[in-house]
Write an enzyme that holds these catalytic residues in place. Structure first.
Site, PDB file in Angstrom:
ATOM      1  N   ARG A  57       0.840  -1.196   0.000  1.00 48.79           N
ATOM      2  CA  ARG A  57       0.000   0.000   0.000  1.00 48.79           C
ATOM      3  C   ARG A  57       0.882   1.255   0.000  1.00 48.79           C
ATOM      4  NH1 ARG A  57       2.101   2.411   3.425  1.00 48.79           N
ATOM      5  NH2 ARG A  57       1.816   2.590   5.671  1.00 48.79           N
ATOM      6  N   LYS A  67       0.266  12.849   9.295  1.00 54.58           N
ATOM      7  CA  LYS A  67       1.450  12.432  10.055  1.00 54.58           C
ATOM      8  C   LYS A  67       2.456  13.582  10.206  1.00 54.58           C
ATOM      9  CE  LYS A  67       4.299   8.394  10.744  1.00 54.58           C
ATOM     10  NZ  LYS A  67       4.553   7.008  10.378  1.00 54.58           N
ATOM     11  N   ASP A  86       7.232   5.328   6.145  1.00 58.04           N
ATOM     12  CA  ASP A  86       6.282   4.268   5.791  1.00 58.04           C
ATOM     13  C   ASP A  86       5.304   4.708   4.700  1.00 58.04           C
ATOM     14  OD1 ASP A  86       4.918   6.050   7.354  1.00 58.04           O
ATOM     15  OD2 ASP A  86       3.847   4.551   8.526  1.00 58.04           O
ATOM     16  N   GLU A 153       8.854   0.317   3.910  1.00 50.49           N
ATOM     17  CA  GLU A 153       8.691  -0.389   5.189  1.00 50.49           C
ATOM     18  C   GLU A 153       8.136  -1.783   4.899  1.00 50.49           C
ATOM     19  OE1 GLU A 153       6.775   1.142   9.183  1.00 50.49           O
ATOM     20  OE2 GLU A 153       5.289  -0.050   8.096  1.00 50.49           O
ATOM     21  N   ALA A 165      -3.353  -8.672  14.357  1.00 50.35           N
ATOM     22  CA  ALA A 165      -3.088  -7.243  14.086  1.00 50.35           C
ATOM     23  C   ALA A 165      -4.259  -6.589  13.340  1.00 50.35           C
ATOM     24  CB  ALA A 165      -1.794  -7.088  13.299  1.00 50.35           C
ATOM     25  N   GLU A 168      -7.069  -6.102  15.894  1.00 52.21           N
ATOM     26  CA  GLU A 168      -6.696  -5.066  16.871  1.00 52.21           C
ATOM     27  C   GLU A 168      -6.819  -3.693  16.232  1.00 52.21           C
ATOM     28  OE1 GLU A 168      -3.552  -2.666  19.097  1.00 52.21           O
ATOM     29  OE2 GLU A 168      -3.740  -3.106  16.978  1.00 52.21           O
ATOM     30  N   HIS A 169      -6.392  -3.599  14.974  1.00 50.83           N
ATOM     31  CA  HIS A 169      -6.467  -2.328  14.258  1.00 50.83           C
ATOM     32  C   HIS A 169      -7.926  -1.874  14.117  1.00 50.83           C
ATOM     33  CE1 HIS A 169      -5.173   0.754  11.482  1.00 50.83           C
ATOM     34  NE2 HIS A 169      -6.158   0.396  10.676  1.00 50.83           N
TER      35      HIS A 169
HETATM   36  P1  GTP Z   1       4.739   5.073  13.303  1.00 50.50           P
HETATM   37  O1  GTP Z   1       5.305   6.447  13.405  1.00 50.50           O
HETATM   38  O2  GTP Z   1       3.292   4.956  13.755  1.00 50.50           O
HETATM   39  O3  GTP Z   1       4.913   4.490  11.928  1.00 50.50           O
HETATM   40  O4  GTP Z   1       5.509   4.173  14.336  1.00 50.50           O
HETATM   41  P2  GTP Z   1       7.030   3.693  14.301  1.00 50.50           P
HETATM   42  O5  GTP Z   1       7.815   4.503  13.363  1.00 50.50           O
HETATM   43  O6  GTP Z   1       7.515   3.570  15.718  1.00 50.50           O
HETATM   44  O7  GTP Z   1       6.914   2.277  13.644  1.00 50.50           O
HETATM   45  P3  GTP Z   1       6.549   0.843  14.184  1.00 50.50           P
HETATM   46  O8  GTP Z   1       7.599  -0.016  13.587  1.00 50.50           O
HETATM   47  O9  GTP Z   1       6.352   0.738  15.652  1.00 50.50           O
HETATM   48  O10 GTP Z   1       5.118   0.558  13.499  1.00 50.50           O
HETATM   49  C1  GTP Z   1       4.892   0.800  12.171  1.00 50.50           C
HETATM   50  C2  GTP Z   1       3.670   0.074  11.670  1.00 50.50           C
HETATM   51  O11 GTP Z   1       3.536  -1.221  12.266  1.00 50.50           O
HETATM   52  C3  GTP Z   1       2.332   0.736  11.964  1.00 50.50           C
HETATM   53  O12 GTP Z   1       2.037   1.717  11.019  1.00 50.50           O
HETATM   54  C4  GTP Z   1       1.372  -0.464  11.886  1.00 50.50           C
HETATM   55  O13 GTP Z   1       1.109  -0.814  10.534  1.00 50.50           O
HETATM   56  C5  GTP Z   1       2.195  -1.559  12.495  1.00 50.50           C
HETATM   57  N1  GTP Z   1       1.989  -1.613  13.960  1.00 50.50           N
HETATM   58  C6  GTP Z   1       2.845  -1.215  14.905  1.00 50.50           C
HETATM   59  N2  GTP Z   1       2.335  -1.409  16.137  1.00 50.50           N
HETATM   60  C7  GTP Z   1       1.115  -1.950  15.969  1.00 50.50           C
HETATM   61  C8  GTP Z   1       0.083  -2.372  16.867  1.00 50.50           C
HETATM   62  O14 GTP Z   1       0.183  -2.272  18.080  1.00 50.50           O
HETATM   63  N3  GTP Z   1      -1.053  -2.885  16.309  1.00 50.50           N
HETATM   64  C9  GTP Z   1      -1.223  -3.029  14.964  1.00 50.50           C
HETATM   65  N4  GTP Z   1      -2.372  -3.542  14.521  1.00 50.50           N
HETATM   66  N5  GTP Z   1      -0.270  -2.619  14.084  1.00 50.50           N
HETATM   67  C10 GTP Z   1       0.876  -2.086  14.573  1.00 50.50           C
HETATM   68 MG    MG Z   2       3.827   3.743  10.505  1.00 56.14          MG
END
Ligand code: GTP
Ligand code: MG
Length: 217
Positions: A57, A67, A86, A153, A165, A168-169
């Protein structure tokens, strides 16, 4: 009335945005091709593929903007490229946990990919129970007059992790981030059940392979 200068500026911005999104689309195509090649190779030579399916996506301009505002960043194309990692996302779903690390290793061996970051939420799950392996990679995209490094990503997870996931989302979306405490506990329990299932299926897979091996297949 909108001045001619302003119209020119808007045209330039539209051009930049189109180019930016095109680059991310092409970077995703590159990675998806790599994954497809691995999948075909495994299927043809080993009669088994560690990759179940993939889904890609591109973040919408609205979501990128949201963001940027949330992160308090100034609105320029270079800031977007540097800070929003991402924009292009690829999710790879595998059958078993060891397959995830196999896919990670196969990608890390590819010389044209530059691995920027790895987050192992399988080894260290998030407090809510989230599990997945995340990789940030730079992919070279060859344009007519330049080579651009584009960040993608990659999230690699099992079917059980993906099932958890996605639900949960959805729940977070439904409750608009304020999920009742009891539900959070149940979600965490469900994440642990999903993990147990992954381990159990992994054991089963190993046993089947051992039997096949003994039968000389
Ligand atoms: P962002 O700034 O939100 O992108 O966080 P980050 O840079 O710390 O990245 P991270 O690797 O923690 O998470 C990036 C992506 O992983 C998110 O945009 C989700 O698609 C997925 N993700 C991370 N944590 C969760 C979670 O608790 N639940 C679900 N469903 N998806 C998650
Ligand atoms: Mg993200």
């Amino acid at each position: 009335m909108v001045s001619e200068l302003r119209i020119e500026q808007l045209k330039q911005m539209k051009y930049e945005l189109t180019k930016l999104l095109l680059l991310y689309r092409c970077a995703l195509d590159e990675i998806e091709t790599k994954i497809n090649i691995l999948k075909q190779e495994f299927q043809a030579l080993h009669d088994y593929s560690p990759i179940e399916h993939t889904k890609s996506r591109i973040k919408t301009p609205e979501s990128i903007l949201e963001k940027m505002i949330r992160k308090n960043l100034d609105l320029s194309f270079s800031t977007i490229k540097e800070n929003i990692k991402d924009i292009a996302g690829l999710r790879i779903t595998c059958s078993f946990i060891p397959d995830i690390y196999n896919v990670q290793e196969m990608l890390m061996k590819q010389n044209d990919l530059e691995v920027l970051e790895i987050k192992d939420y399988i080894e260290s799950p998030k407090p809510n129970g989230y599990r997945s392996l995340h990789m940030l990679v730079n992919v070279p995209v060859f344009m007519s007059d330049s080579v651009e490094k584009v960040c993608v990503e990659i999230q690699i997870r099992t079917i059980a992790m993906d099932f958890w996931a996605s639900l949960e989302h959805k729940i977070f979306y439904k409750y608009r981030q304020t999920v009742p405490e009891q539900l959070l506990k149940e979600l965490k329990n469900a994440a642990e059940s999903a993990h147990s299932l992954d381990l159990q299926m992994g054991d089963l897979h190993r046993e089947i392979n051992e039997i096949k091996h003994m039968q000389g297949e």
